[in-house]
Write a protein that holds these residues in place. Structure first.
Motif, PDB file in Angstrom:
ATOM      1  N   VAL A  65       9.853   4.623  -1.225  1.00 42.60           N
ATOM      2  CA  VAL A  65       9.913   4.597  -2.698  1.00 42.60           C
ATOM      3  C   VAL A  65      10.767   5.749  -3.222  1.00 42.60           C
ATOM      4  O   VAL A  65      10.996   6.742  -2.533  1.00 42.60           O
ATOM      5  CB  VAL A  65       8.497   4.658  -3.329  1.00 42.60           C
ATOM      6  N   HIS A  66      11.218   5.579  -4.439  1.00 44.65           N
ATOM      7  CA  HIS A  66      11.982   6.580  -5.220  1.00 44.65           C
ATOM      8  C   HIS A  66      12.845   7.501  -4.355  1.00 44.65           C
ATOM      9  O   HIS A  66      12.716   8.728  -4.403  1.00 44.65           O
ATOM     10  CB  HIS A  66      11.071   7.377  -6.161  1.00 44.65           C
ATOM     11  N   LEU A  67      13.733   6.886  -3.595  1.00 47.50           N
ATOM     12  CA  LEU A  67      14.643   7.681  -2.738  1.00 47.50           C
ATOM     13  C   LEU A  67      15.686   8.365  -3.628  1.00 47.50           C
ATOM     14  O   LEU A  67      16.318   7.731  -4.462  1.00 47.50           O
ATOM     15  CB  LEU A  67      15.295   6.753  -1.716  1.00 47.50           C
TER      16      LEU A  67
ATOM     17  N   MET B  91       6.211   4.203   1.143  1.00 45.40           N
ATOM     18  CA  MET B  91       6.027   5.611   1.488  1.00 45.40           C
ATOM     19  C   MET B  91       6.661   6.550   0.483  1.00 45.40           C
ATOM     20  O   MET B  91       7.852   6.430   0.178  1.00 45.40           O
ATOM     21  CB  MET B  91       6.628   5.861   2.877  1.00 45.40           C
ATOM     22  N   HIS B  92       5.836   7.483  -0.023  1.00 46.27           N
ATOM     23  CA  HIS B  92       6.379   8.641  -0.747  1.00 46.27           C
ATOM     24  C   HIS B  92       6.747   9.643   0.331  1.00 46.27           C
ATOM     25  O   HIS B  92       5.883  10.317   0.899  1.00 46.27           O
ATOM     26  CB  HIS B  92       5.341   9.212  -1.718  1.00 46.27           C
ATOM     27  N   ALA B  93       8.047   9.722   0.615  1.00 48.70           N
ATOM     28  CA  ALA B  93       8.514  10.476   1.781  1.00 48.70           C
ATOM     29  C   ALA B  93       9.044  11.850   1.366  1.00 48.70           C
ATOM     30  O   ALA B  93      10.215  12.010   1.023  1.00 48.70           O
ATOM     31  CB  ALA B  93       9.592   9.663   2.505  1.00 48.70           C
TER      32      ALA B  93
ATOM     33  N   PHE C 265       0.855  -1.196   0.000  1.00 45.40           N
ATOM     34  CA  PHE C 265       0.000   0.000   0.000  1.00 45.40           C
ATOM     35  C   PHE C 265       0.881   1.232   0.000  1.00 45.40           C
ATOM     36  O   PHE C 265       1.754   1.370   0.850  1.00 45.40           O
ATOM     37  CB  PHE C 265      -0.882  -0.010   1.253  1.00 45.40           C
ATOM     38  N   LYS C 266       0.625   2.130  -0.963  1.00 43.16           N
ATOM     39  CA  LYS C 266       1.431   3.346  -0.992  1.00 43.16           C
ATOM     40  C   LYS C 266       0.680   4.492  -0.331  1.00 43.16           C
ATOM     41  O   LYS C 266      -0.499   4.731  -0.615  1.00 43.16           O
ATOM     42  CB  LYS C 266       1.792   3.733  -2.429  1.00 43.16           C
ATOM     43  N   LEU C 267       1.401   5.167   0.551  1.00 48.92           N
ATOM     44  CA  LEU C 267       0.886   6.381   1.190  1.00 48.92           C
ATOM     45  C   LEU C 267       1.780   7.544   0.799  1.00 48.92           C
ATOM     46  O   LEU C 267       2.965   7.367   0.500  1.00 48.92           O
ATOM     47  CB  LEU C 267       0.904   6.223   2.717  1.00 48.92           C
TER      48      LEU C 267
HETATM   49 ZN    ZN Z   1       5.706   8.811  -5.242  1.00 52.50          ZN
END
Ligand code: ZN
Ligand code: DUC
Ligand code: ZN
Length: 468
Positions: free
Chosen positions: A245-247, A189-191, A156-158
């Motif tokens: 994600v996408h660090l 996580m989109h952080a 699950f992406k938040l």
């Molecule tokens: Zn993202």
């Protein structure tokens, strides 16, 4: 069932490199044998196809765990459909994608998911699964998350970014993580601290700073690091693992490294754009920089050495693409005069395997690690292994015959993604896909696409295999 024999190639997996012949029976790998054993002569008898892989690598098909086909964003839609995007993936040696279904505010998770099933069904060239973007954490969606794990949608992406769109506050994030701790799901996580970023966007625009390069300035590296830190601490409190994600920022990587060093299950991916592109590209003259607007943003080139190091130490364990293309004409152009209106995202699903092979050529990583970060770990991380992500008897025959010596020049004139530019226009690289099998069917060979839409099947996934 038809049989294919792949002879004399160097079979490269995450753990081994061995000269071997491979027997494909129907949709699965049936056996491997050394060339000296003579087994392949027997297999070739009555086989439908014998592929000579002399001087080539025989590798698992790529698993791209982060794509956004047809994503609605900023008043438009990502320009690759499931049909065009998965075909481009196949051209580039990727045979599995995991795309993100979207729940928007006010919608149930089920409604969001059904819409993504409808977009993908019958259109894909390769196998596909879904993560679920939870855009509205409510009592109902928390219950629906439990059900989804049971149905094979286990991640699950938040978003800590994009207030008013995908954003979840810390309370919502904590509740979703608590749910994941109970149901075995993995929170992605989109952080980025979206609340602070929105303040900086308004201030930049008020100063007349409207060019694409300001996208990178306002999405400050420390706001990625802060959000990464916060995501990890919230996950610790919830007792759940977390996958960043996408660090892109070295400061965010330091947060992941510290958490992992303390024994916590924090995982992270990066993407080829962060390894090969930089703020120099965002700052290209005129509006050209819009081609490089994605979030998290590209960083100054100094960050790249740290990301390569993270890939070697496994603090970064996956490279996926965040494939989310928007054409320069008419789509990126929505942000002419206001960088904050440029749709966020880059094309990449077709070039990931090649760019990571180039990393082998350049000495950043070894061949086994190439396969590990591009195929095996994403398959294990998202519950698809060993069906996907390796070459083993009983696993799906998703196989790429790869020519490590062929040169190619990346260009929008020759790529297959439905987008009018390439981030890597004119870049020469070494290595290219020769033949691609997707569940035993040859879908790319000798510069020709031989598959068809609907070849790809939906994948029900298990839970993260690093936590069982
Ligand atoms: Zn993202
Ligand atoms: N980042 C992007 O660049 N595009 C789509 C969504 C995201 O998080
Ligand atoms: Zn994304």
């Amino acid at each position: 069932m038809s049989r294919t024999v792949i002879r004399n190639g160097l079979v490269v997996t995450a753990t081994d490199e061995v000269l071997a012949d491979v027997l494909v029976d129907g949709e699965q790998v049936a056996a491997l044998a050394t060339p000296e054993s003579g087994q392949a002569d027997t297999w070739a008898d009555g086989a439908e196809r014998v592929i000579d892989a002399t001087d080539r690598y025989v590798i698992p098909g790529g698993v791209d765990a982060h794509t956004h086909m047809e994503l609605p964003f900023g008043g438009t839609f990502a320009s690759d459909t499931f049909e065009t995007g998965t075909r481009a993936a196949a051209w580039g040696g990727t045979t599995t994608i995991i795309d993100f279904a979207v729940q928007t505010v006010g919608q149930s998770i089920r409604e969001g998911l059904d819409a993504w099933f409808a977009k993908a069904e019958g259109n894909c060239a390769i196998d596909y699964g879904f993560h679920m973007i939870v855009g509205d954490v409510t009592d109902q969606s928390l219950k629906e998350m439990d059900m989804l794990v049971g149905e094979g949608i286990t991640s699950f992406k938040l978003f800590m970014a994009y207030p008013g769109v995908f954003y979840s506050d810390d309370g919502q994030i904590l509740r979703a993580m608590q749910a994941a701790a109970g149901n075995g799901g993995l929170i992605m996580m989109h952080a980025e601290n979206g609340i602070a970023i929105d303040v900086l966007i308004a201030q930049a625009l008020a100063r007349g700073q409207t060019d694409p390069k300001y996208h990178g300035v306002v999405r400050h590296a420390l706001l990625e690091a802060e959000a990464t830190h916060r995501a990890i601490q919230l996950a610790r409190v919830a007792g759940a693992p977390v996958y960043i994600v996408h660090l892109s920022a070295l400061e965010a990587l330091a947060e992941v490294t510290a958490a992992r060093d303390s024994g916590f299950n924090a995982f992270a991916e990066t993407c080829p754009q962060y390894l090969y592109l930089s703020t120099d590209d965002l700052g290209r003259p005129g509006f050209e920089g819009a081609k490089y607007v994605c979030s998290t943003p590209l960083r100054p080139a100094e960050h790249q050495a740290e990301l390569w190091k993270g890939l070697r130490t496994n603090d970064l364990s996956v490279v996926s693409t965040d494939h989310c293309p928007f054409c320069f004409k008419e789509q990126k152009e929505l942000g002419l005069g206001d960088f904050s209106k440029i749709p966020n995202g880059l094309p990449g699903v077709e070039t990931r395997m090649d760019l990571l092979h180039q990393a082998v050529v350049d000495g950043h990583i070894g061949r086994n690690r190439w396969i590990e970060i591009a195929c095996t770990t994403p398959a294990k991380m998202f519950g698809l292994y060993p069906r996907k992500g390796t070459i083993t008897p009983g696993g799906d025959a998703d196989i790429v015959v790869y020519d490590p010596n062929a040169g190619q020049v990346l260009s929008a004139d020759t790529h297959h993604m439905n987008v009018d530019y390439s981030c890597y226009e004119g870049r020469s690289i070494t290595g290219r896909v020769a033949t691609v099998l997707s569940r035993g069917k040859v879908v790319v060979d000798g510069g020709e696409y031989l598959g068809r839409k609907g070849d790809g099947r939906y994948l029900t996934r298990g839970t993260c295999q690093y936590l069982r």
